[in-house]
Design a protein around this motif. Structure first.
Motif, mmCIF file in Angstrom:
data_model
loop_
_atom_site.group_PDB
_atom_site.id
_atom_site.type_symbol
_atom_site.label_atom_id
_atom_site.label_comp_id
_atom_site.label_asym_id
_atom_site.label_seq_id
_atom_site.Cartn_x
_atom_site.Cartn_y
_atom_site.Cartn_z
ATOM 1 N N TYR A 128 14.187 -2.072 13.086
ATOM 2 C CA TYR A 128 13.105 -3.519 13.388
ATOM 3 C C TYR A 128 12.773 -3.345 14.628
ATOM 4 C CZ TYR A 128 14.011 -4.706 8.789
ATOM 5 O OH TYR A 128 13.938 -5.180 7.427
ATOM 6 N N ALA B 187 0.999 -1.609 -0.021
ATOM 7 C CA ALA B 187 -0.440 -0.209 0.101
ATOM 8 C C ALA B 187 0.819 0.795 0.163
ATOM 9 C CB ALA B 187 -0.902 -0.282 1.053
ATOM 10 N N GLY C 21 -2.286 -13.205 4.845
ATOM 11 C CA GLY C 21 -2.847 -12.282 5.627
ATOM 12 C C GLY C 21 -1.826 -12.485 7.185
ATOM 13 N N GLU C 22 -1.016 -13.116 7.025
ATOM 14 C CA GLU C 22 0.182 -13.401 7.403
ATOM 15 C C GLU C 22 1.046 -12.039 8.422
ATOM 16 O OE1 GLU C 22 0.702 -16.518 8.910
ATOM 17 O OE2 GLU C 22 2.573 -17.003 9.424
ATOM 18 N N THR C 23 0.955 -11.797 6.948
ATOM 19 C CA THR C 23 1.558 -10.775 7.393
ATOM 20 C C THR C 23 1.749 -9.739 6.294
ATOM 21 O OG1 THR C 23 3.691 -9.573 7.265
ATOM 22 C CG2 THR C 23 4.104 -11.193 6.429
ATOM 23 N N ILE C 24 1.767 -8.256 6.518
ATOM 24 C CA ILE C 24 1.844 -7.206 5.365
ATOM 25 C C ILE C 24 2.478 -7.604 4.118
ATOM 26 C CG2 ILE C 24 0.025 -5.730 6.210
ATOM 27 C CD1 ILE C 24 2.992 -4.274 6.495
ATOM 28 N N TYR C 25 3.426 -8.634 4.317
ATOM 29 C CA TYR C 25 4.673 -8.480 3.384
ATOM 30 C C TYR C 25 4.191 -9.722 2.264
ATOM 31 C CZ TYR C 25 7.210 -4.793 5.603
ATOM 32 O OH TYR C 25 7.132 -3.725 6.572
ATOM 33 N N TRP D 208 7.347 -14.636 -0.478
ATOM 34 C CA TRP D 208 7.464 -13.849 1.084
ATOM 35 C C TRP D 208 9.016 -14.808 1.618
ATOM 36 C CZ3 TRP D 208 4.888 -15.972 4.914
ATOM 37 C CH2 TRP D 208 5.264 -15.519 6.350
ATOM 38 N N GLY E 201 12.553 -11.607 6.037
ATOM 39 C CA GLY E 201 13.093 -10.001 5.701
ATOM 40 C C GLY E 201 11.242 -9.265 5.432
ATOM 41 N N SER E 202 11.883 -7.907 5.528
ATOM 42 C CA SER E 202 10.132 -8.012 4.548
ATOM 43 C C SER E 202 10.254 -7.682 3.071
ATOM 44 C CB SER E 202 9.698 -6.256 5.780
ATOM 45 O OG SER E 202 10.202 -6.382 6.479
ATOM 46 N N TYR F 237 -0.527 -0.343 9.916
ATOM 47 C CA TYR F 237 0.029 -1.923 9.853
ATOM 48 C C TYR F 237 0.790 -2.517 10.924
ATOM 49 C CZ TYR F 237 0.154 1.122 5.062
ATOM 50 O OH TYR F 237 -0.084 1.294 4.126
ATOM 51 N N GLU F 238 2.105 -3.149 10.678
ATOM 52 C CA GLU F 238 2.304 -4.082 11.711
ATOM 53 C C GLU F 238 3.429 -3.539 12.784
ATOM 54 O OE1 GLU F 238 3.095 -7.966 10.045
ATOM 55 O OE2 GLU F 238 1.245 -7.512 8.399
ATOM 56 N N ARG G 193 -12.202 -5.699 7.017
ATOM 57 C CA ARG G 193 -11.623 -7.580 6.660
ATOM 58 C C ARG G 193 -12.541 -7.958 7.900
ATOM 59 N NH1 ARG G 193 -5.894 -5.153 5.236
ATOM 60 N NH2 ARG G 193 -5.345 -7.972 6.036
ATOM 61 N N PRO H 246 5.991 -13.269 12.709
ATOM 62 C CA PRO H 246 5.735 -13.425 10.472
ATOM 63 C C PRO H 246 6.357 -12.930 10.168
ATOM 64 C CG PRO H 246 3.689 -12.691 12.017
ATOM 65 C CD PRO H 246 4.924 -13.122 13.078
ATOM 66 N N GLN H 247 6.803 -11.410 10.407
ATOM 67 C CA GLN H 247 7.809 -10.998 9.652
ATOM 68 C C GLN H 247 8.988 -11.002 9.203
ATOM 69 O OE1 GLN H 247 6.996 -6.483 8.817
ATOM 70 N NE2 GLN H 247 4.950 -7.386 9.366
ATOM 71 N N VAL H 248 9.157 -12.686 9.895
ATOM 72 C CA VAL H 248 10.514 -13.230 10.008
ATOM 73 C C VAL H 248 11.964 -12.113 10.193
ATOM 74 C CG1 VAL H 248 11.551 -15.357 8.746
ATOM 75 C CG2 VAL H 248 9.408 -14.787 7.947
ATOM 76 N N ASN H 249 11.696 -11.110 11.263
ATOM 77 C CA ASN H 249 12.454 -10.803 11.505
ATOM 78 C C ASN H 249 13.117 -9.970 12.946
ATOM 79 O OD1 ASN H 249 13.520 -9.070 8.811
ATOM 80 N ND2 ASN H 249 11.260 -8.584 8.919
#
Lengths: 506, 1078
Positions: free
Chosen positions: B462, A57, A335-339, A256, A261-262, B963-964, B344, B483-486
């Motif tokens: 991060y 977005a 939906g797991e993450t925005i990425y 992803w 990372g993102s 966002y997250e 949503r 979830p973002q794997v960081n």
């Protein structure tokens, strides 16, 4: 006291005064045009169409996709800027090439042909994106720049046509990885198709087909992988090399889960495209008796689906298979993450397993013109001219029947009228050339954008509580105003510095 | 000795038998010849004196001299093996009486090294380490004069006593103070320019890691922004009198006459800092002076007494600001609302929330963003810092030297950040003759800084972004992956190492020759060398979260080596003339200077090393290796002069001029001329002031006007050049060349013209001082990258176009008072108004776009002002939302959304409606320094602040869970139909429409900080002398003790720049230190 203390001569660049003397200079200057060819940008064009969704977005492309960009949007200026920077390089070359003293007219002509072709390549893009644009064919200074006006797009197409004809006459048929005659003719075919000058398009395409230089590669999948580089199908590509001249298709496109990372999943395919792929038996998925299994939707489909797109079950670069069921424990749950992908699909073209280990350092080449497009251009031009003969079927079927695709041929029993054939070739083109940067221009010239660019994109099918559901990408709410959106605006910034007029509605 | 002198001796013996009288002069000349030596004497002391010829014929020269001279009450001294001087013995003071005593300071502390003189004579002594003295005086009716640097000189009549104890009072602001100015020194009373000076005492009152920090809050007109930073990489900027240009605004920093970086100086080596602010003081630095000049002088040996000083501290660093995350349960509910508002599905059921909250924190139920917490889940630790400087100074009449050695070690509050500095400095002074002085200085510093391979950004960004629900680290050693794997701790610990090493060497030789009285020629040659080695190693790593099974890795390790070399040769030659003609005092200076600067840099890289321990280039793969390099040279040649005139010390005039030539410009524009003048009038010297004198003992009016330049333009911009662009055909690289930028042959200097008016006054016997300055400076011909139509296809060359004005005033007040309990207070305040006057019809220049910090540079506004929407609160009903003008950022407004205003009333809210949201650079700066002394205790506090500017917070701290990212506790107050009076709008997942840059997201950055508190105890001499210490003190202190700022509620430091707050945080240090003198 050194007399030369204040005369520091740079040794990491060369003075324009000493250049333009030898044949070698001419070649060096021509080489500088090649990096102006587009790379991954081609994919991002599709990312503002109905077949590919910009998944972030906060990326500028997202605003354009939604139809809510204004004339000051960065991409409108960026594309303009890059194209004119390339054109300037070409113009500088053309302005100075005659200063070079050379006995070898062939070399000089060849280089001129290369440069003219690349300049035309950029004008094709400008004409498609902005319509009337300033046609600048020599190096200009600031004052001249402030006073230029827009040239009617027809004149721009005329220029492109004559330039590419001239270039074709100067270029050799085989020119290694450099621009050859086939590129000039192939681009002309594309340009004339875009311009609606179908007869010229057909002739130019036929010239390429008759040259005997190109052939369809046996593997569709390999066309977008390291494995397939050097094949006979690619007419023009933007070349990259690991380490020295690298780029990052993997980082941009990979699912992803396949990159730390993102990153990844910046552009994700939509159900609109996925549903377009026919069943292996040649039937559309919604046709009765097609064999389409709603609980197993991606099986027995046109093989190009899985070569082009990560759908459930496609093997992943890091091992395992792709699965995007929302809330599931697959690799890439929506939906797991925005990425993560919002549609449940990912682009597979240009995602090469080899880049998994060093994702930011890819040397994968990007196709800019391949023989399949020329065949489809030929077919489409002939169909638009209503000259539907066997050569039209042959061209389309050649594309459908390469070894690893092997879809049933289209026969006159399937389609014969101009309207039917138009639908066939457009569908074929959408599938065959998906994510290769042509869809944006196609929906513009077919004038279908106002139909396809509306509402929210949709995504993958999944089963929940024994019920087949489809992912919906909420809140995009795309708009397309046919009175305005068929052309991008002249960048606002540029209009502040010149007296260029604006496109309607902007 | 050769046989010739033997022969001479024999001949001499023959002649001496005559026993006649001869003149002393003749005899000395004869000895010179005989012994082949030079004998110097003053002719008037030798003339007319007769000696027995035989007296000079002893065995050996020195015996002869003794016999000759003794009867005449004269003596000799051997200068060198071949030269002697002969002179009259001083008339000895008749040792009638002895006086003894002890000298102390006002606190009763004994003072060693105090000069004690008998008034009217040159005879005297100085106090010993215990502050005692013993002196023979001609008469007990004489008067003794006690003097000591930093204390008021006292005259004490002996009045018949034999024991005299004296307590010296510290010097108040003194008229005799000397100020370092460009290429010289001036008495403070005769300075006509706006110059602030800071002494070593002030600098050393606050223990700092970087010398630049020590200037903060000490000087009016100087804005020091300390934006924190990882060890060794302090983000500190110094601005003098505001921002003058759109490019480089750093002041010129001159250390001991040579351009250097401020951070290149050991704070303990600093003797004084002068900040030159107006055009008259800076013009002598011409083309580099538009942003002001900072002159730093390092300490030199002042007396022949040998002093050994040790200064050291140990400190603990702690992150000051730890943003507080919203509570877990509130967080889930906020997320649910945000999803709901986006249309949503709600992600968290009530049962899930309850289960989670009950079990968290645990690996199965990790907290969203635990990184800033003080408990075990947080990753910011306490870190040590230490600094030690040992200095030895002393020497003899002819040679003096001071050497210092320093060790500094700064630990990181996150693993793998550290900085270490080692350096030494040697400043030497030679006086071969009365006319000739030579000094030679050498400073070598070796620094090494480390950070993780992926760098500072990865770790700190991060901590606020993209690490939701990551368990920091399992006991088994794996890192948790959300979830973002960081995971920021993983980035700190596993991504390799970045090593930055710098070797810095500056050598500096100066010769000064007084070839006529009042006329001195000096020349200084300096060689500056800096070598930087960077080695960034991106390690191979892989990590699987055992609970979530999420996996992250870097399969290819990668090494990049970077080398950069600087060599700079500076030559300064000065001719100075000083003389007084009756009441007319004249000083003139002419100089010539060249700077020859050469830099080059080199990078090389390879990848695919056998393992992470192998970190040498040639061990990498042959594939994908790279090498690049660049060269940069520039030269500067300058002629400059200064002329000072004063009449009776009352009327003061100064003229300055510099003619600068720079290689950055084409031949036609190469040289430029920068003149200035200033005037001063010491009204307090006039007879009409006499009645005022008891109240105002010093009053001086000053005024100056002049021009300075800025050559801050990239090298070679006037050349039309082709640069390499490379491509690859079939995997084979080929070269290409293309022009990418239009050349501008007409490029020239930026010029800053400045007017300054001010006065200095001293009251109450100089215990109270006040200085006030008003200035206006206009910078013309600012180098702007004026945009040109992009269709030209080349980038714009810089052009001389814009005009920027800075106007302001500065006030400095000092007061020293008290008796047994003494105190000193220094207050400074400055106001700077910045305005872009002209952008040559271009602009406005807008950088950034919403929701990121957006700045505008536009005519009529301060440079880089915040730019965004004005918002009017939140919609409370759908009717209200529907009747609002269409908003480009929100096509479907709902209750709880932000009302952005349609400022131009065109019915649409779009980028045209953005407006000025305030300055990004402070308008006001203030500092208050207070020292209190009682007996052996000293308490020092330093307050510092800035005001009149704003800061924009973006990224996670702005997202409000859209966002997250990190969701600050402050966001608990968000709009819902039940909470309509909320501070924040309704949250919407994946949508920034309510987070636009506006007056709602730009916060006041005004602040006042208690920067430093130090309590020092001076150990009484009766203890120190037992361990052979001259002086000893011990102190404890803390920095950044208190902060008053609107940003405190965000747990942010007000000095940080606008943006995502993803920087290495500011730290507070708790310090214990000692200062010892042996």
């Amino acid at each position: 006291c050194q007399p030369d203390l204040l005369e520091t001569i740079p040794n990491d660049r060369i003075s324009a005064d000493i250049f333009w003397q030898t044949e070698a200079d001419a070649e060096l200057a021509a080489n500088a045009l090649y990096p102006t060819l587009d790379g991954l940008r081609t994919v991002t064009y599709d990312g503002i169409t109905d077949i590919l969704h910009t998944n972030r977005a906060f990326m500028g492309n997202y605003t354009i996709e939604r139809g809510r960009a204004t004339a000051d949007h960065g991409r409108f200026l960026g594309e303009w800027d890059d194209a004119y920077e390339a054109i300037r390089r070409a113009n500088d070359f053309m302005d100075n090439i005659d200063r070079v003293e050379s006995d070898n007219a062939d070399v000089i002509n060849r280089l001129k042909g290369e440069v003219m072709t690349i300049r035309a390549y950029h004008y094709i893009k400008l004409a498609m994106l902005y319509g009337d644009v300033p046609l600048i064919t020599k190096g200009i200074d600031i004052e001249e720049g402030r006073n230029v006006t827009r040239t009617p797009v027809d004149e721009v197409w005329n220029f492109i046509a004559s330039e590419l004809d001239k270039a074709a006459s100067l270029l050799p048929v085989d020119n290694g990885s450099r621009i050859s005659q086939g590129v000039a003719n192939g681009l002309k075919a594309r340009a004339m198709l875009f311009a609606g000058r179908y007869a010229e398009a057909a002739v130019a395409a036929k010239d390429v087909m008759d040259s005997g230089q190109y052939d369809l590669h046996s593997s569709y999948f390999e066309l977008f992988q390291y494995e397939g580089e050097g094949n006979n199908e690619v007419i023009l590509q933007r070349e990259y090399a690991k380490g020295t001249d690298n780029h990052n298709p993997y980082t941009v496109l990979a699912p992803w889960s396949q990159i730390g990372g993102s990153n990844g999943s910046q552009y994700v395919p939509t159900a609109k495209l996925v549903d377009l792929y026919k069943m292996k038996n040649g039937m559309a998925i919604n046709e009765e008796g097609s064999g389409y299994d709603t609980s197993n939707p991606y099986e027995n489909r046109d093989p190009r689906l899985k070569y082009s797109i990560f759908v459930d079950g496609v093997p992943l670069p890091g091992g395992g298979v792709y699965n995007s069921t929302p809330g599931g424990d697959g690799s890439d749950p929506v939906g797991e993450t925005i990425y993560a992908t919002t549609t449940g699909f990912n682009v597979r073209k240009y995602v090469d397993e080899e880049d998994y280990t060093d994702p930011g350092n890819s040397g994968l080449n990007i196709n800019l013109l391949r023989y399949a497009e020329v065949l489809l251009t030929y077919a489409e031009a002939k169909i638009e001219l209503n000259e539907i003969d066997q050569s039209v079927y042959d061209a389309i079927n050649a594309v459908r029947q390469r070894d690893d695709v092997s879809m049933p041929p289209i026969t006159s029993a399937d389609a014969s009228s101009q309207t039917e054939m138009r639908a066939v070739v457009r569908k074929e083109r959408t599938i065959e050339l998906a994510f290769e940067g042509l869809r944006l221009f196609d929906i513009r010239r077919w004038k279908i954008a106002e139909d396809v660019m509306q509402g929210d994109p949709r995504g993958t099918y999944y089963v929940e509580n024994d019920e087949v559901k489809q992912v919906e990408v909420a809140g995009i709410d795309r708009l397309f105003d046919p009175a305005k959106d068929y052309l991008w605006p002249i960048p606002e910034r540029e209009r502040e510095l010149t007296s260029l007029s604006q496109n309607p509605g902007w | 000795q050769g046989s010739d002198s033997q022969t001479a001796l024999l001949i001499h013996k023959e002649e001496s038998k005559t026993g006649q009288l001869t003149s002393l002069g003749n005899e000395l000349r004869r000895l010179e010849t005989s012994y082949e030596v030079n004998i110097f004497y003053k002719s008037k002391e030798v003339q007319g004196k007769q000696v027995m010829a035989s007296a000079g014929s002893q065995e050996g020269l020195e015996a002869s001299l003794s016999l000759l001279l003794e009867p005449l009450n004269m003596q000799y001294r051997k200068l060198t093996p071949k030269s002697y001087v002969v002179f009259e013995k001083e008339k000895e003071i008749i040792k009638q009486e002895t006086v003894e005593g002890t000298v102390t300071d006002q606190t009763g502390e004994t003072l060693p090294g105090v000069n004690v003189l008998v008034k009217g004579t040159t005879s005297g002594t100085s106090t010993d380490v215990r502050g005692t003295f013993e002196l023979s005086v001609p008469s007990l009716q004489d008067t003794l004069v006690f003097s000591f640097i930093g204390y008021q000189t006292q005259e004490v009549p002996i009045a018949g006593r034999t024991t005299i104890d004296v307590a010296l009072q510290p010097q108040a602001i003194t008229g005799e103070e000397v100020v370092v100015v460009g290429y010289g020194r001036q008495e403070k009373v005769s300075v006509t320019n706006a110059v602030s000076s800071v002494s070593s005492e002030d600098v050393s009152r606050r223990p700092v890691a970087d010398a630049q920090q020590s200037l903060q809050g000490l000087s009016s007109g100087v804005t020091v922004r300390d934006q924190g930073g990882s060890p060794g990489d302090k983000n500190i900027s110094i601005r003098i009198r505001g921002v003058t240009t759109l490019s480089n605004n750093d002041p010129l920093v001159i250390v001991d006459g040579i351009e250097q970086r401020f951070s290149d100086v050991n704070p303990d080596d600093i003797e004084s800092i002068s900040v030159l602010k107006d055009a008259s003081s800076t013009a002598i630095y011409g083309s580099r002076a538009a942003n002001g000049v900072v002159l730093i002088t390092t300490k030199r040996a002042s007396s022949s007494e040998v002093n050994v000083d040790y200064k050291g501290y140990y400190a603990i660093q702690d992150a000051i600001n730890r943003p507080e995350h919203i509570g877990l349960e509130e967080y889930f509910r906020l997320e649910n609302v945000a999803y709901q508002n986006a249309g949503r599905e709600v992600p968290y059921s009530e049962a899930y929330i309850q289960e989670y909250v009950q079990n968290a924190p645990s690996p199965e139920y990790p907290l969203p963003f635990p990184w800033f917490r003080r408990d075990d889940l947080g990753i910011l630790e306490l870190a040590p810092q230490q600094n030690h400087t040992l200095a030895v100074s002393g020497g003899g009449e002819d040679i003096k030297a001071r050497m210092s050695v320093r060790y500094q070690d700064v630990g990181g509050i996150v693993p793998n950040f550290s900085d270490e500095t080692k350096e030494f400095r040697l400043n030497t002074d030679y006086t071969p003759s009365e006319q000739l002085k030579v000094s030679a200085d050498l400073n070598y510093r070796s620094g090494e800084t480390h950070e993780p391979g992926d760098g500072e950004f990865k770790v700190f960004n991060y901590m606020l972004h993209a690490t939701k629900f990551s368990w920091p680290k399992y006991e088994s050693g794996e890192y948790g992956l959300g979830p973002q794997v960081n995971n920021p701790l993983l980035f700190a610990e596993q991504t390799g190492d970045f090593r930055y090493q710098n070797d810095y060497l500056i050598g500096n030789i100066k010769g000064e020759y007084e070839f006529l009285p009042n006329l001195t020629f000096s020349t200084r040659y300096a060689l500056r060398y800096s070598s930087t080695q960077q080695k960034r190693y991106w390690a191979r790593y892989s990590n699987r979260d055992p609970l979530t099974d999420r996996f992250t890795q870097r399969q290819t390790n990668y090494l990049q080596e970077y080398r950069s070399y600087l060599r700079e040769y500076t030559l300064n030659s000065l001719l100075e003339y000083t003389n007084d003609f009756g009441k007319h005092g004249v000083t003139a200076l002419a100089g010539y200077s060249t700077v020859d600067n050469r830099r080059n840099r080199l990078t090389a890289s390879r990848q695919d090393f056998y393992n992470n321990q192998v970190r040498s280039l040639n061990q990498g793969s042959e594939e994908n290796k790279g090498a690049t390099g660049r060269d940069f040279d520039y030269g500067l040649r300058s002629f400059f002069s200064r002329f000072n005139y004063n009449y009776a010390g009352k009327y003061l005039v100064e003229l300055n001029a510099r003619y600068d030539g720079s290689s950055r410009f084409s031949k036609d524009n190469r040289y430029s001329f920068f003149p200035s003048f200033s005037l001063g009038w010491r009204l307090s010297q006039e007879s009409f002031w006499d009645q005022l004198k008891p109240y105002v003992n010093e009053f001086k009016l000053r005024g100056s006007y002049g021009a300075t330049g800025n050559q801050a333009v990239d090298l070679y911009t006037y050349y039309q050049t082709l640069a390499a662009v490379n491509y690859t055909f079939d995997g084979e690289p080929v070269a290409g060349y293309a022009q990418s930028r239009l050349a501008n042959q007409n490029l020239t200097w930026e010029t800053t013209t400045q007017t300054n008016i001010g006065f200095d006054m001293e009251m109450m016997d100089s215990r109270l001082g006040l200085s006030v300055d008003y200035y206006k400076k206009v910078t013309d011909d600012i180098l702007l990258g004026l945009p040109i139509p992009r269709l030209i296809g080349l980038s714009a060359p810089p052009q001389n176009a814009g005009t920027v004005e800075n106007e302001g005033y500065e006030i400095t007040i000092d007061y020293k008072g008290g008796n047994e309990f003494t105190y000193d207070i220094g207050l400074n305040f400055s106001d700077n108004k910045n305005e872009v006057i002209d952008l040559a019809g271009t602009g406005p220049y807008i950088s950034g776009s919403s929701p990121n910090p957006t700045f505008i540079t536009k005519e009529g506004m301060p440079i880089s002002s915040h730019w965004g929407y004005l918002a009017d609160g939140l919609f409370q009903s759908q009717e209200e939302a529907d009747s609002w003008p269409d908003m480009a950022m929100n096509s479907n407004p709902k209750p709880g959304d932000v009302k952005y205003r349609d400022l131009n009333n065109d019915g649409v809210v779009n980028t045209e409606d953005r407006t000025d949201l305030g300055r990004s650079f402070p308008r006001f700066n203030y500092g208050l320094n207070m020292g209190f002394n009682y007996k052996n205790f000293e308490l020092f506090t330093q307050w510092q602040g800035a005001a009149g500017h704003e800061i924009m917070i973006s990224g996670g701290l702005n997202h409000q869970a859209t966002y997250e990212a990190f969701t600050h506790a402050i966001y608990a107050d968000y709009w819902t139909p039940e909470n309509t009076d909320a501070r924040f709008p309704r949250p919407i997942k994946g949508d920034t429409k309510n987070r636009q840059v506006s007056n709602r997201t730009v916060y006041s950055a005004d602040y006042l900080k208690l920067k430093n508190v130090t309590l020092t105890y001076n150990i009484p001499t009766r203890f120190t002398e037992k361990v052979s210490l001259d002086r000893a003190s011990i102190y404890i202190g803390a920095t950044d003790v208190l902060t008053f700022s609107e940003l405190t509620e965000w747990d942010l430091d007000p000095e940080i720049p606008s943006g995502r707050a993803n920087f290495y945080p500011q730290v507070r240090t708790y310090t214990v230190g000692v200062n010892l003198r042996f």
